[in-house]
Design a protein around this motif. Structure first.
Motif, short mmCIF file in Angstrom:
data_model
loop_
_atom_site.label_atom_id
_atom_site.label_comp_id
_atom_site.label_asym_id
_atom_site.label_seq_id
_atom_site.Cartn_x
_atom_site.Cartn_y
_atom_site.Cartn_z
N THR A 171 0.81 -1.21 0.00
CA THR A 171 0.00 0.00 0.00
C THR A 171 0.85 1.27 0.00
O THR A 171 0.35 2.35 -0.29
N SER A 172 2.12 1.15 0.31
CA SER A 172 3.03 2.31 0.27
C SER A 172 4.47 1.81 0.44
O SER A 172 4.69 0.66 0.83
N CYS A 173 5.40 2.71 0.19
CA CYS A 173 6.80 2.40 0.49
C CYS A 173 6.97 2.31 2.01
O CYS A 173 7.73 1.49 2.53
N THR A 174 6.24 3.16 2.72
CA THR A 174 6.26 3.12 4.18
C THR A 174 5.94 1.72 4.68
O THR A 174 6.64 1.17 5.54
N ALA B 161 6.12 -1.07 2.95
CA ALA B 161 7.15 -2.03 2.52
C ALA B 161 8.33 -1.98 3.50
O ALA B 161 8.91 -3.01 3.85
N LEU B 162 8.65 -0.78 3.99
CA LEU B 162 9.73 -0.66 4.98
C LEU B 162 9.33 -1.34 6.30
O LEU B 162 10.14 -2.01 6.93
N GLU B 163 8.07 -1.18 6.68
CA GLU B 163 7.61 -1.85 7.91
C GLU B 163 7.68 -3.36 7.75
O GLU B 163 8.05 -4.09 8.68
N PHE C 167 19.12 12.53 6.29
CA PHE C 167 18.57 13.22 5.12
C PHE C 167 17.70 12.24 4.34
O PHE C 167 18.12 11.66 3.32
N THR C 168 16.50 12.01 4.83
CA THR C 168 15.56 11.10 4.16
C THR C 168 14.16 11.42 4.62
O THR C 168 13.95 12.25 5.51
N PHE C 169 13.21 10.72 4.02
CA PHE C 169 11.82 10.85 4.42
C PHE C 169 11.62 10.13 5.76
O PHE C 169 12.29 9.14 6.04
N VAL C 170 10.70 10.61 6.54
CA VAL C 170 10.49 10.08 7.88
C VAL C 170 10.27 8.56 7.91
O VAL C 170 10.72 7.87 8.84
N SER C 171 9.63 8.02 6.89
CA SER C 171 9.29 6.58 6.91
C SER C 171 10.50 5.67 6.95
O SER C 171 10.44 4.58 7.52
N THR C 172 11.61 6.10 6.35
CA THR C 172 12.82 5.27 6.34
C THR C 172 13.20 4.92 7.78
O THR C 172 13.68 3.82 8.06
N VAL C 173 12.99 5.86 8.67
CA VAL C 173 13.40 5.70 10.05
C VAL C 173 12.23 5.24 10.92
O VAL C 173 12.36 4.34 11.75
N GLU D 235 17.53 -1.52 0.83
CA GLU D 235 17.58 -0.30 0.01
C GLU D 235 16.24 0.41 0.06
O GLU D 235 15.21 -0.19 -0.26
N ASP D 236 16.26 1.68 0.43
CA ASP D 236 15.05 2.50 0.27
C ASP D 236 15.19 3.13 -1.11
O ASP D 236 15.90 4.12 -1.30
N ASN D 237 14.48 2.50 -2.06
CA ASN D 237 14.60 2.93 -3.45
C ASN D 237 13.37 3.71 -3.90
O ASN D 237 12.96 3.64 -5.06
N GLN E 266 10.05 0.24 -2.86
CA GLN E 266 9.71 1.22 -3.91
C GLN E 266 8.51 2.03 -3.47
O GLN E 266 7.68 1.54 -2.68
N SER E 267 8.39 3.24 -4.01
CA SER E 267 7.19 4.04 -3.77
C SER E 267 6.51 4.35 -5.10
O SER E 267 7.17 4.65 -6.09
N PHE E 268 5.19 4.26 -5.08
CA PHE E 268 4.40 4.69 -6.26
C PHE E 268 3.49 5.84 -5.86
O PHE E 268 2.39 5.99 -6.38
N HIS E 269 3.94 6.62 -4.89
CA HIS E 269 3.22 7.82 -4.48
C HIS E 269 3.12 8.78 -5.67
O HIS E 269 3.93 8.72 -6.60
N GLU E 270 2.14 9.65 -5.62
CA GLU E 270 1.88 10.57 -6.74
C GLU E 270 3.11 11.36 -7.20
O GLU E 270 3.20 11.77 -8.35
N GLU F 298 -1.20 6.35 -4.19
CA GLU F 298 -0.50 5.84 -3.00
C GLU F 298 -0.20 4.37 -3.28
O GLU F 298 -1.11 3.60 -3.59
N GLY F 299 1.04 3.99 -3.15
CA GLY F 299 1.37 2.58 -3.38
C GLY F 299 2.85 2.36 -3.22
O GLY F 299 3.64 3.30 -3.12
N GLY F 300 3.24 1.10 -3.19
CA GLY F 300 4.65 0.78 -3.05
C GLY F 300 4.90 -0.67 -3.42
O GLY F 300 3.99 -1.37 -3.90
N HIS G 196 13.52 20.28 0.50
CA HIS G 196 13.29 18.85 0.71
C HIS G 196 13.50 18.48 2.17
O HIS G 196 13.21 19.30 3.04
N TYR G 197 14.05 17.32 2.44
CA TYR G 197 14.07 16.80 3.80
C TYR G 197 14.74 17.75 4.79
O TYR G 197 15.84 18.24 4.56
N LEU G 198 14.05 17.95 5.91
CA LEU G 198 14.69 18.62 7.05
C LEU G 198 15.42 17.52 7.80
O LEU G 198 14.93 16.39 7.87
C1 LIG Z 1 13.19 8.14 0.53
C2 LIG Z 1 11.74 7.87 0.79
N1 LIG Z 1 11.40 6.75 1.44
C3 LIG Z 1 10.10 6.46 1.69
C4 LIG Z 1 9.10 7.29 1.28
C5 LIG Z 1 7.67 6.93 1.61
O1 LIG Z 1 6.94 6.61 0.46
P1 LIG Z 1 5.38 6.34 0.53
O2 LIG Z 1 4.69 7.66 0.45
O3 LIG Z 1 5.10 5.48 -0.68
O4 LIG Z 1 5.10 5.62 1.78
C6 LIG Z 1 9.40 8.47 0.60
C7 LIG Z 1 8.33 9.37 0.17
O5 LIG Z 1 8.47 10.23 -0.65
C8 LIG Z 1 10.77 8.77 0.35
O6 LIG Z 1 11.12 9.91 -0.27
#
Ligand SMILES: Cc1ncc(COP(=O)(O)O)c(C=O)c1O
Length: 379
Positions: A57-60, A62-64, A83-89, A155-157, A179-183, A191-193, A323-325
């Protein structure tokens, strides 16, 4: 959000999306793992050369799934870029895993592999390279260290579908990749991954975790005569309606990538002189990386100049975004112990980075408008 004449991102239909969705409905299989999901799996596996792809349902999510699959426990550690999106962590923190932030290289903005070994402790279980803007991390060095020290590579791709490192597809290096298939991504379903599985030992358990901890996938394949609860899990599979949309986009990948290449190269060609004149750094793509043309960014000389350029473009109804804070300095990151100076390159570059409008049907006229506006900016 205000309407911009040139938005930062816009979802682009490639042609067959509505027809495939209508087919999914006509198939009477709109829950997960229907015919379109299977088509997406087969396509990702053959194009990328991964052993197994599972839509999520999302890359988030897939990481979980990766955290559950690696059986990483409370108190274990994971090395992740700040320096990444919050979901990686967050995917790890959700399970009580301690995040150890690693700084980035100033050229590719990917994790600095030179710092990796020094951050590994007896509790380290994994490292998560994020291929920023789809430009490959230094996988040779990362894989060598991970193998020698016995830690997993995930890999967070999210940005890097169709990117390559030394001729191999991103997403094929770690035991798992997401992978992420977000918009906002090159190929989307809103929303997808996907979870990509390169270590087949995790294959069966991945199916179970994705199906609420049951062996329903085996049941549907006729491998067991009833399905039951066999492990932990959740509901990570998307509706076949979303898979239908995604399938249309994946099938149009060559057209999507060709368009994005033209857009990326035009920005680069038109902004090179201006950037040199004004001390602005443009994206760096090492010769051994093939990029998927996910993003075009500028690194301004200072935070003030970055903010001024955002405001200047906004006045012309163009949305360019930072981008990322740094995650280690976010509220949550500070609560976890992060402080100023932990990742100095991240802290500096995050202040100065600006992403330009980039979507599959960005026209040459729109791009000229963005470029002209940037050139008019007195700095
Ligand atoms: C590096 C990275 N990982 C994970 C995500 C999360 O992706 P998703 O919105 O598909 O959960 C993003 C979102 O842009 C991202 O930039």
């Amino acid at each position: 959000m205000a309407e911009y004449r040139i938005p930062f991102n816009r979802a682009t239909l490639m042609g067959n999306e509505s027809m495939y969705i209508a087919q999914a409905v006509a198939n009477s299989h709109i829950s997960g793992d229907g015919p379109f999901t299977r088509r997406c799996h087969a396509l990702l596996e053959s194009v990328l050369g991964v052993r197994k792809a599972l839509l999520t349902t999302s890359c988030t999510h897939a990481l979980e799934m990766a955290v559950l699959l690696l059986d990483i426990q409370r108190g274990d550690e994971v090395i992740v870029p700040s320096f990444t999106f919050v979901s990686t962590v967050n995917a790890f923190v959700l399970h009580g895993v301690r995040s150890v932030f690693i700084d980035i290289r100033p050229d590719t903005l990917n994790l600095d592999e030179g710092l990796l070994e020094g951050l590994i402790t007896p509790r380290t279980r994994a490292v998560v390279p994020v291929h920023y803007a789809g430009i490959g991390c230094e996988m040779d060095a990362i894989l060598e260290i991970a193998k020698r020290r016995g830690i997993a590579v995930v890999e967070d791709n999210a940005h890097g579908l169709f990117g390559k490192y030394k001729g191999e597809n991103l997403g094929t290096f770690g035991c798992l990749a997401t992978q992420s298939f977000h918009e906002t991504k090159n190929v989307t379903c809103g929303e997808g991954g996907a979870l990509l599985i390169n270590d087949m030992r995790m294959m069966e358990r991945a199916e179970i975790i994705r199906e609420k901890g049951t062996n329903r996938s085996r049941f549907f394949r006729g491998q067991v005569d009833k399905y039951t609860w066999v492990d932990i899990g959740s509901s990570y599979l998307p509706s076949d309606i979303l898979a239908a949309f995604l399938c249309a986009q994946l099938e149009a990948r060559e057209e999507i990538q060709a368009r994005r290449k033209r857009i990326w190269e035009y920005y680069d060609m038109c902004l090179t002189d201006w950037a040199q004149e004004h001390g602005v750094r443009l994206p760096v793509v090492p010769a051994h990386c093939e990029q998927p043309y996910h993003m075009y960014y500028l690194l301004l000389p200072s935070l003030e100049q970055r903010q001024a350029l955002i405001a200047h473009l906004k006045r012309r109804s163009i949305l360019a975004v930072f981008h990322y804070l740094p995650l280690h300095l976010s509220d949550m990151g500070r609560e976890l112990g992060g402080k100023v100076g932990d990742c100095p390159v991240t802290e500096d570059l995050s202040d100065r980075l600006l992403r330009l409008p980039f979507y599959n049907d960005l026209t040459r006229e729109e791009q000229d408008r963005v470029i002209d506006a940037i050139r008019q900016m007195g700095m």
